[in-house]
Design an enzyme around this catalytic site. Structure first.
Site, PDB file in Angstrom:
ATOM      1  N   LEU A 193      34.994  45.355  43.517  1.00 17.17           N
ATOM      2  CA  LEU A 193      36.272  45.800  44.104  1.00 17.17           C
ATOM      3  C   LEU A 193      36.477  45.149  45.470  1.00 17.17           C
ATOM      4  O   LEU A 193      36.547  45.817  46.492  1.00 17.17           O
ATOM      5  CB  LEU A 193      36.314  47.332  44.225  1.00 17.17           C
ATOM      6  CG  LEU A 193      37.706  47.902  44.483  1.00 17.17           C
ATOM      7  CD1 LEU A 193      38.561  47.857  43.223  1.00 17.17           C
ATOM      8  CD2 LEU A 193      37.631  49.326  45.024  1.00 17.17           C
TER       9      LEU A 193
ATOM     10  N   ARG B 111      38.748  41.711  47.298  1.00 18.23           N
ATOM     11  CA  ARG B 111      40.185  41.388  47.414  1.00 18.23           C
ATOM     12  C   ARG B 111      40.855  41.341  46.044  1.00 18.23           C
ATOM     13  O   ARG B 111      41.858  42.013  45.793  1.00 18.23           O
ATOM     14  CB  ARG B 111      40.358  40.021  48.099  1.00 18.23           C
ATOM     15  CG  ARG B 111      40.120  40.030  49.582  1.00 18.23           C
ATOM     16  CD  ARG B 111      40.082  38.608  50.113  1.00 18.23           C
ATOM     17  NE  ARG B 111      38.925  37.905  49.579  1.00 18.23           N
ATOM     18  CZ  ARG B 111      37.810  37.661  50.276  1.00 18.23           C
ATOM     19  NH1 ARG B 111      37.741  38.013  51.536  1.00 18.23           N
ATOM     20  NH2 ARG B 111      36.795  37.046  49.721  1.00 18.23           N
ATOM     21  N   ILE B 112      40.298  40.488  45.146  1.00 18.13           N
ATOM     22  CA  ILE B 112      40.959  40.294  43.846  1.00 18.13           C
ATOM     23  C   ILE B 112      40.811  41.552  42.989  1.00 18.13           C
ATOM     24  O   ILE B 112      41.757  41.977  42.322  1.00 18.13           O
ATOM     25  CB  ILE B 112      40.389  39.051  43.130  1.00 18.13           C
ATOM     26  CG1 ILE B 112      40.720  37.792  43.944  1.00 18.13           C
ATOM     27  CG2 ILE B 112      40.932  38.934  41.717  1.00 18.13           C
ATOM     28  CD1 ILE B 112      40.011  36.520  43.474  1.00 18.13           C
TER      29      ILE B 112
ATOM     30  N   LEU C 133      29.685  34.947  41.900  1.00 20.49           N
ATOM     31  CA  LEU C 133      28.462  34.489  41.231  1.00 20.49           C
ATOM     32  C   LEU C 133      27.358  34.424  42.280  1.00 20.49           C
ATOM     33  O   LEU C 133      27.459  33.682  43.260  1.00 20.49           O
ATOM     34  CB  LEU C 133      28.675  33.113  40.608  1.00 20.49           C
ATOM     35  CG  LEU C 133      27.431  32.485  39.973  1.00 20.49           C
ATOM     36  CD1 LEU C 133      26.937  33.311  38.794  1.00 20.49           C
ATOM     37  CD2 LEU C 133      27.712  31.051  39.536  1.00 20.49           C
TER      38      LEU C 133
ATOM     39  N   ARG D 261      33.587  33.959  37.600  1.00 20.59           N
ATOM     40  CA  ARG D 261      32.811  32.737  37.381  1.00 20.59           C
ATOM     41  C   ARG D 261      32.180  32.812  35.997  1.00 20.59           C
ATOM     42  O   ARG D 261      31.691  33.873  35.581  1.00 20.59           O
ATOM     43  CB  ARG D 261      31.708  32.598  38.433  1.00 20.59           C
ATOM     44  CG  ARG D 261      32.178  32.068  39.778  1.00 20.59           C
ATOM     45  CD  ARG D 261      32.581  30.589  39.715  1.00 20.59           C
ATOM     46  NE  ARG D 261      33.020  30.061  40.995  1.00 20.59           N
ATOM     47  CZ  ARG D 261      34.261  30.083  41.468  1.00 20.59           C
ATOM     48  NH1 ARG D 261      35.219  30.647  40.748  1.00 20.59           N
ATOM     49  NH2 ARG D 261      34.560  29.550  42.636  1.00 20.59           N
TER      50      ARG D 261
ATOM     51  N   GLU E 110      31.384  25.700  31.427  1.00 15.34           N
ATOM     52  CA  GLU E 110      32.744  25.326  31.061  1.00 15.34           C
ATOM     53  C   GLU E 110      32.950  23.812  31.129  1.00 15.34           C
ATOM     54  O   GLU E 110      32.187  23.133  31.821  1.00 15.34           O
ATOM     55  CB  GLU E 110      33.753  26.068  31.961  1.00 15.34           C
ATOM     56  CG  GLU E 110      33.713  25.726  33.431  1.00 15.34           C
ATOM     57  CD  GLU E 110      34.436  26.793  34.269  1.00 15.34           C
ATOM     58  OE1 GLU E 110      34.614  27.942  33.829  1.00 15.34           O
ATOM     59  OE2 GLU E 110      34.809  26.445  35.397  1.00 15.34           O
TER      60      GLU E 110
ATOM     61  N   HIS F 120      40.105  27.580  33.912  1.00 19.31           N
ATOM     62  CA  HIS F 120      39.725  27.867  35.311  1.00 19.31           C
ATOM     63  C   HIS F 120      40.936  27.581  36.213  1.00 19.31           C
ATOM     64  O   HIS F 120      40.845  26.827  37.181  1.00 19.31           O
ATOM     65  CB  HIS F 120      38.499  27.061  35.740  1.00 19.31           C
ATOM     66  CG  HIS F 120      37.831  27.633  36.959  1.00 19.31           C
ATOM     67  ND1 HIS F 120      36.485  27.570  37.191  1.00 19.31           N
ATOM     68  CD2 HIS F 120      38.348  28.290  38.027  1.00 19.31           C
ATOM     69  CE1 HIS F 120      36.191  28.150  38.338  1.00 19.31           C
ATOM     70  NE2 HIS F 120      37.322  28.590  38.871  1.00 19.31           N
ATOM     71  N   ALA F 121      42.029  28.189  35.833  1.00 18.57           N
ATOM     72  CA  ALA F 121      43.312  27.881  36.469  1.00 18.57           C
ATOM     73  C   ALA F 121      43.953  29.118  37.086  1.00 18.57           C
ATOM     74  O   ALA F 121      45.099  29.060  37.534  1.00 18.57           O
ATOM     75  CB  ALA F 121      44.259  27.285  35.435  1.00 18.57           C
ATOM     76  N   ALA F 122      43.205  30.233  37.133  1.00 17.15           N
ATOM     77  CA  ALA F 122      43.820  31.482  37.588  1.00 17.15           C
ATOM     78  C   ALA F 122      44.366  31.368  39.009  1.00 17.15           C
ATOM     79  O   ALA F 122      45.319  32.030  39.375  1.00 17.15           O
ATOM     80  CB  ALA F 122      42.804  32.622  37.501  1.00 17.15           C
TER      81      ALA F 122
END
Ligand code: NAI
Length: 322
Positions: free
Chosen positions: A157, A159-160, A214, A241, A270, A288-290
């Site tokens: 829990l 920032r994101i 990670l 990750r 990946e 891996h583009a979020a």
């Protein structure tokens, strides 16, 4: 001669610009700015070892051996949040601050986590494929679930994770989280529930969404045992990750039906490696583009350039992680 700021970029990266047009206005009067294109497996070129500051795109590994050869580096700056590509302890021993840009993509990644979640709950991809066959039966209707009263479990829990929690709440989920490091009462401030352990979270969550970094502790945090402990039909979302989640048991659980779906922006080792992996049922994978948005990119690169400017001027740097 002006000090050198080197921007290190994997050769196959296409979305940075050769002219460093975002970074240049922050640095041109105090430093020479050079974008250096790297092959993953090749040693860092000599010119990089002379730099006064390094700005790293995702990919280049700054190992203790690389750090030992940096001659006058005053800061290593990760153009991004995760800094697992840099040996921060070795840098600290060498007196080199490692900095990141922790906040440029908070909203984008949280939005992405919810986008993957909603796509699974509302079966967007199968419905899209069915609609485009011109004529439809809504074959996936039994899989389409009501969100309200479903439990959304967050691991990490920060920032994101917090931004994701607020979005999940707005959609009507009951939100629970596991994070051993946030202070007591955080859940009250955000209006969600805290569980005492990872196993408790896995037992109650209909969707598990991963938002921890990670680290040595979190590598392989979700493996065969943890997948087995998830509720039958649950969804797994990973925008953190790839190496936090072992991919073999996830793909096996998707094939067996134990997991109802997975939304992975990141995967172990990946990108996806085989057609069989890519054909795994109920798997949504993004590249891996979020973090991506033009606005976020400019914010990220500007912050890195401002930190590099402070470093070459001998001023205090910020966002230091070591
Ligand atoms: P943050 O540092 O604000 O939050 C991370 C949270 O994870 C902290 O609250 C920490 O206490 C918690 N945590 C650490 N170890 C844990 C464990 N063992 N179990 C549960 N919680 C644990 O970081 P932020 O900004 O929220 O980013 C999270 C991660 O998202 C980053 O480390 C990065 O790897 C990933 N990320 C992925 C992006 C993408 O494009 N897919 C873009 C940006 C970040």
């Amino acid at each position: 001669m002006l000090p050198l700021v080197a921007i290190l970029c994997p050769r196959e990266f296409k979305f940075t610009d050769h002219d460093a047009s975002v970074e240049r206005p922050f640095l041109a009067d105090v430093a020479e700015l050079r974008t250096v294109w790297l092959d993953y497996d090749r040693p860092f070129p000599e010119e990089v070892l002379e730099a006064h500051a390094l700005i790293l795109w995702h990919g280049p590994q700054v190992t203790p051996a690389v750090i030992a050869r940096l001659r006058q580096c005053r800061a290593i700056i990760r153009n991004g949040v995760g800094f697992d590509s840099v040996d921060t302890a070795a840098a600290a021993r060498a007196g080199i601050p490692v900095c990141n840009v922790p906040d440029y993509g908070t909203e984008e990644v949280a939005d992405h986590a919810l986008a993957l979640t909603l796509a699974l709950y509302r079966q967007i991809l199968p419905l899209d494929a069915e609609a485009k066959q011109l004529g439809w039966k809504i074959a996936v209707a039994p899989k389409m679930r009501r969100l309200r009263h479903q439990t959304f479990g967050i691991i990490g829990l920060g920032r994101i994770g917090t931004a994701t929690a607020l979005r999940a709440k707005a959609f009507g989920f009951r939100v629970v989280f596991h994070d051993p490091y946030v202070p007591p009462g955080t859940h009250k401030a955000v209006g969600i529930e805290r569980v005492d352990s990872l196993s408790e979270l896995l037992a109650v969550a209909d969707t598990v969404s991963i938002h921890c970094p990670l680290t040595a502790e979190t590598r392989g945090l979700i493996g065969e045992r943890e997948i087995a402990a998830m509720k039958p039909g649950a969804f797994l979302i990973n925008t953190a990750r790839g190496d936090i989640v072992r991919k073999a048991p996830v793909f096996a659980a998707l094939r067996s039906g134990h997991l109802g779906g997975a939304g992975l922006d990141v995967v172990e080792n990946e990108p996806l490696r085989t057609p069989e992996e890519a054909a795994t049922p109920n798997l949504i994978c993004t590249c891996h583009a979020a973090f991506c948005s033009p606005e976020g990119m400019v914010e990220m690169r500007s912050t890195s350039a401002r930190i590099a400017r402070a470093a070459v001027l001998g001023q205090p740097v910020w966002n230091r992680v070591n």
